[in-house]
Motif scaffolding. Structure first.
Motif, PDB file in Angstrom:
ATOM      1  N   GLU A   1      10.038 -10.915  -7.010  1.00  0.00           N
ATOM      2  CA  GLU A   1       9.815  -9.895  -8.038  1.00  0.00           C
ATOM      3  C   GLU A   1      10.003  -8.493  -7.478  1.00  0.00           C
ATOM      4  OE1 GLU A   1       6.278  -8.320 -11.064  1.00  0.00           O
ATOM      5  OE2 GLU A   1       5.941 -10.048  -9.749  1.00  0.00           O
ATOM      6  N   THR A   2       9.462  -8.267  -6.279  1.00  0.00           N
ATOM      7  CA  THR A   2       9.605  -6.953  -5.651  1.00  0.00           C
ATOM      8  C   THR A   2      11.070  -6.641  -5.375  1.00  0.00           C
ATOM      9  OG1 THR A   2       7.439  -7.182  -4.612  1.00  0.00           O
ATOM     10  CG2 THR A   2       8.897  -5.509  -3.711  1.00  0.00           C
ATOM     11  N   MET A   3      11.797  -7.635  -4.864  1.00  0.00           N
ATOM     12  CA  MET A   3      13.214  -7.426  -4.575  1.00  0.00           C
ATOM     13  C   MET A   3      13.994  -7.105  -5.841  1.00  0.00           C
ATOM     14  SD  MET A   3      14.079  -7.377  -1.454  1.00  0.00           S
ATOM     15  CE  MET A   3      15.842  -7.472  -1.742  1.00  0.00           C
ATOM     16  N   GLU A   4      13.679  -7.785  -6.932  1.00  0.00           N
ATOM     17  CA  GLU A   4      14.384  -7.527  -8.189  1.00  0.00           C
ATOM     18  C   GLU A   4      14.149  -6.094  -8.658  1.00  0.00           C
ATOM     19  OE1 GLU A   4      12.955 -10.551 -10.807  1.00  0.00           O
ATOM     20  OE2 GLU A   4      14.370 -12.069 -10.086  1.00  0.00           O
TER      21      GLU A   4
ATOM     22  N   SER B   1      -6.614   4.244  -5.548  1.00  0.00           N
ATOM     23  CA  SER B   1      -6.377   4.195  -4.108  1.00  0.00           C
ATOM     24  C   SER B   1      -5.255   3.212  -3.785  1.00  0.00           C
ATOM     25  CB  SER B   1      -7.656   3.764  -3.386  1.00  0.00           C
ATOM     26  OG  SER B   1      -7.396   3.556  -2.009  1.00  0.00           O
ATOM     27  N   VAL B   2      -4.437   3.579  -2.787  1.00  0.00           N
ATOM     28  CA  VAL B   2      -3.386   2.668  -2.321  1.00  0.00           C
ATOM     29  C   VAL B   2      -3.796   1.994  -1.009  1.00  0.00           C
ATOM     30  CG1 VAL B   2      -1.528   3.916  -3.469  1.00  0.00           C
ATOM     31  CG2 VAL B   2      -2.178   4.564  -1.144  1.00  0.00           C
ATOM     32  N   LYS B   3      -5.054   2.182  -0.623  1.00  0.00           N
ATOM     33  CA  LYS B   3      -5.551   1.549   0.598  1.00  0.00           C
ATOM     34  C   LYS B   3      -5.468   0.030   0.466  1.00  0.00           C
ATOM     35  CE  LYS B   3      -9.495   1.432   3.772  1.00  0.00           C
ATOM     36  NZ  LYS B   3     -10.869   1.918   4.046  1.00  0.00           N
ATOM     37  N   GLY B   4      -4.921  -0.614   1.474  1.00  0.00           N
ATOM     38  CA  GLY B   4      -4.793  -2.059   1.459  1.00  0.00           C
ATOM     39  C   GLY B   4      -3.491  -2.565   0.890  1.00  0.00           C
ATOM     40  N   LEU B   5      -2.739  -1.688   0.210  1.00  0.00           N
ATOM     41  CA  LEU B   5      -1.436  -2.096  -0.320  1.00  0.00           C
ATOM     42  C   LEU B   5      -0.386  -2.010   0.770  1.00  0.00           C
ATOM     43  CD1 LEU B   5      -1.304  -0.247  -3.774  1.00  0.00           C
ATOM     44  CD2 LEU B   5      -2.171  -2.542  -3.287  1.00  0.00           C
ATOM     45  N   ASP B   6       0.607  -2.891   0.711  1.00  0.00           N
ATOM     46  CA  ASP B   6       1.709  -2.716   1.644  1.00  0.00           C
ATOM     47  C   ASP B   6       2.633  -1.628   1.094  1.00  0.00           C
ATOM     48  OD1 ASP B   6       3.622  -3.798  -0.169  1.00  0.00           O
ATOM     49  OD2 ASP B   6       3.263  -5.830   0.579  1.00  0.00           O
ATOM     50  N   LEU B   7       3.619  -1.260   1.890  1.00  0.00           N
ATOM     51  CA  LEU B   7       4.459  -0.124   1.543  1.00  0.00           C
ATOM     52  C   LEU B   7       5.151  -0.319   0.202  1.00  0.00           C
ATOM     53  CD1 LEU B   7       5.539   2.606   2.540  1.00  0.00           C
ATOM     54  CD2 LEU B   7       7.440   1.386   3.566  1.00  0.00           C
ATOM     55  N   TYR B   8       5.680  -1.519  -0.028  1.00  0.00           N
ATOM     56  CA  TYR B   8       6.441  -1.753  -1.245  1.00  0.00           C
ATOM     57  C   TYR B   8       5.552  -1.744  -2.474  1.00  0.00           C
ATOM     58  CZ  TYR B   8      10.226  -2.801   1.897  1.00  0.00           C
ATOM     59  OH  TYR B   8      11.179  -2.696   2.859  1.00  0.00           O
TER      60      TYR B   8
END
Length: 500
Positions: free
Chosen positions: A119-122, A175-182
């Protein structure tokens, strides 16, 4: 400074690039067919042939069966079975598998080795043909924080005041803490005309800044040219905003045009350039670097090195300088390091970002991808600049007001206030030609008088206090000054040292 639209080579909205950012696809390190390399280079040039994705279905099946028989894989399979069959709630089998993959990559503690599900790649493969929609900034993961490598010049991110090394901590209040970059990038990107609010931490600023940005189209042009006169001599300026599939072709065309017009010196500007495809920076370097020194070296996990050479016999008959700054990363650093170490050219500006690893994007066969760090790249002299950056031979800082922050005013700043916000305003006033008396953060009577003078000239009520309207007018004035190329100290110095 003549601000032009900057863009990335491939990929998407936030200008998540190959170069410095963990979100880029990584430096392409493949040698061209006519390039001479040392013995091991052929193995590196074809390293992708050994990737899982390049195997046939039968080869993949056999490989997986062999792996499943290993002790380590049996343990993973056992854990999977225990969780799937016994956990108190129903579990999603796909999420278990993808979590295991992500967990393995997390143990590497490498922000450039990441996993992207289908899904992320798409989502990241959308809108990449001629432009993309977003804020226009290159990002990376640094110390587990989403960090701006460089805003694209002329982009909404630059217009709003984002700067290299800003760390994004919240997106639209979350917050974006804990999320990966993508995952974080997908929250930041969006359709043209929509607004996103970023809360960022900036080095040297004690309180977080809140920056609102209206997303827009970011074109994918990467090469811009200009001409200047220095002591009666014709000088060409080629600005490279990133290294994409067509950058070297565009650069060659620009260079040939300038040479035909009688160019007597050249400035190559890679400030704010977060990197890109090594195949393209390699082709550009071949225009300038003779074949007696390598363009770049690549080192594998065993410490074995491969060296890549130009096929050019002589240097250009005119001088060249390279402009760089803290937003110059990866492929830009290859260009800067090689132009200096192998070409003897001056580097003007400030220390570069410092990314010296090489990634390969490895498709998993189901639409998902692992981007894995496979190599280090080294300068022609064998130096590894990772997390160190490249020092300029001629260090030049821009005026102080180039580094000021957006004015955030919850309550008006007034006489006797003493804080970083006042210090920021004082630097702005000084940059705009007003004398605040001091720039240490204390709101003195002289600062009040400077504010009143500015307000009167800007058509505002001359209260002497800095409210939201005054802050906005100060920002507008500073942006105008930054865009004025007469104030670009770094470019002036690059032109100056050409003929010394």
């Amino acid at each position: 400074m003549n601000i032009k639209p900057r863009s990335i080579a491939l990929l998407m909205a936030l200008a998540v690039l190959l170069g410095a950012a963990g979100s880029y696809i990584g430096i392409e390190y493949f040698a061209s067919s006519d390039q001479k390399t040392e013995e091991k280079s052929g193995q590196i040039a074809n390293a992708d042939q050994g990737n899982f994705a390049s195997l046939s279905e039968e080869e993949r099946k056999k490989l997986l069966e062999d792996m499943a028989g290993s002790k380590e894989l049996k343990k993973i399979s056992q854990a999977y079975g225990i969780i799937k069959d016994n956990y108190v709630s129903e579990v999603n089998k796909d999420e278990l598998i993808e979590g295991a993959i992500q967990g393995m990559l997390d143990t590497l503690e490498d922000p450039y080795s990441v996993y992207m599900d289908k899904e992320t790649m798409e989502q990241f493969n959308q809108s990449i043909e001629s432009s993309f929609e977003g804020i226009g900034a290159e990002v990376s993961m640094v110390n587990d924080k989403v960090t701006i490598v460089a805003p694209i010049k002329g982009s909404p991110a630059e217009e709003a005041g984002l700067k290299p090394n800003d760390q994004i901590i919240k997106v639209d209040g979350e917050s974006v803490k804990g999320l990966d970059l993508y995952e974080a990038v997908l929250k930041i990107r969006g359709e043209k005309g929509t607004e996103v609010s970023l809360q960022v931490e900036r080095p040297g600023v004690s309180e977080p800044l809140n920056i609102k940005i209206t997303r827009d189209d970011i074109p994918l042009e990467t090469v811009y040219t200009d001409t200047k006169k220095v002591d009666g001599k014709n000088v060409g300026v080629i600005e490279i905003t990133s290294f994409s599939e067509k950058t070297s072709e565009e650069f060659t065309q620009a260079l040939e045009k300038l040479e035909k017009e009688g160019m007597e010196g050249l400035v190559i500007d890679v400030r704010g350039n977060p990197g890109g495809l090594f195949t393209d920076v390699q082709e550009i370097l071949k225009e300038f670097i003779p074949d007696d020194k390598p363009i770049v070296q690549v080192e594998d996990r065993k410490g074995e090195k491969s060296r890549y050479f130009s096929d050019t016999k002589e240097k250009k008959d005119y001088p060249v300088t390279v402009l760089m700054d803290e937003g110059s990363a990866s492929a830009s650093e290859i260009l800067a390091a090689t132009m200096h170490e192998a070409g003897g050219y001056d580097l003007v500006g400030t220390k570069s970002f410092g990314k010296g690893t090489v990634q390969q994007a490895i498709p998993m066969g189901d639409g998902s991808t692992i981007k894995l760090t496979l190599f280090k790249w080294l300068t022609p002299d064998g130096n590894w600049i990772h997390e160190k950056g490249i020092e300029p031979t001629v260090k030049v800082e821009q005026p102080d007001y180039f580094y000021t922050n957006p004015v955030e005013v919850k309550k008006p700043l007034k006489i006797n206030d003493n804080n970083e916000k006042v210090k920021n305003v004082q630097k702005m006033l000084k940059g705009l030609g007003y004398d605040p008396g001091r720039t240490d953060g204390y709101f003195s009577k002289a600062t009040e008088d400077a504010v009143k003078a500015f307000q009167a000239d800007a058509g505002l009520s001359a209260t002497g206090e800095v409210d939201e309207k005054t802050g906005g007018k100060l920002e507008e004035g500073i942006i105008k000054e930054v865009r004025n190329e007469d104030n670009d100290r770094q470019m002036k110095k690059a032109l100056e040292v050409l003929f010394k």
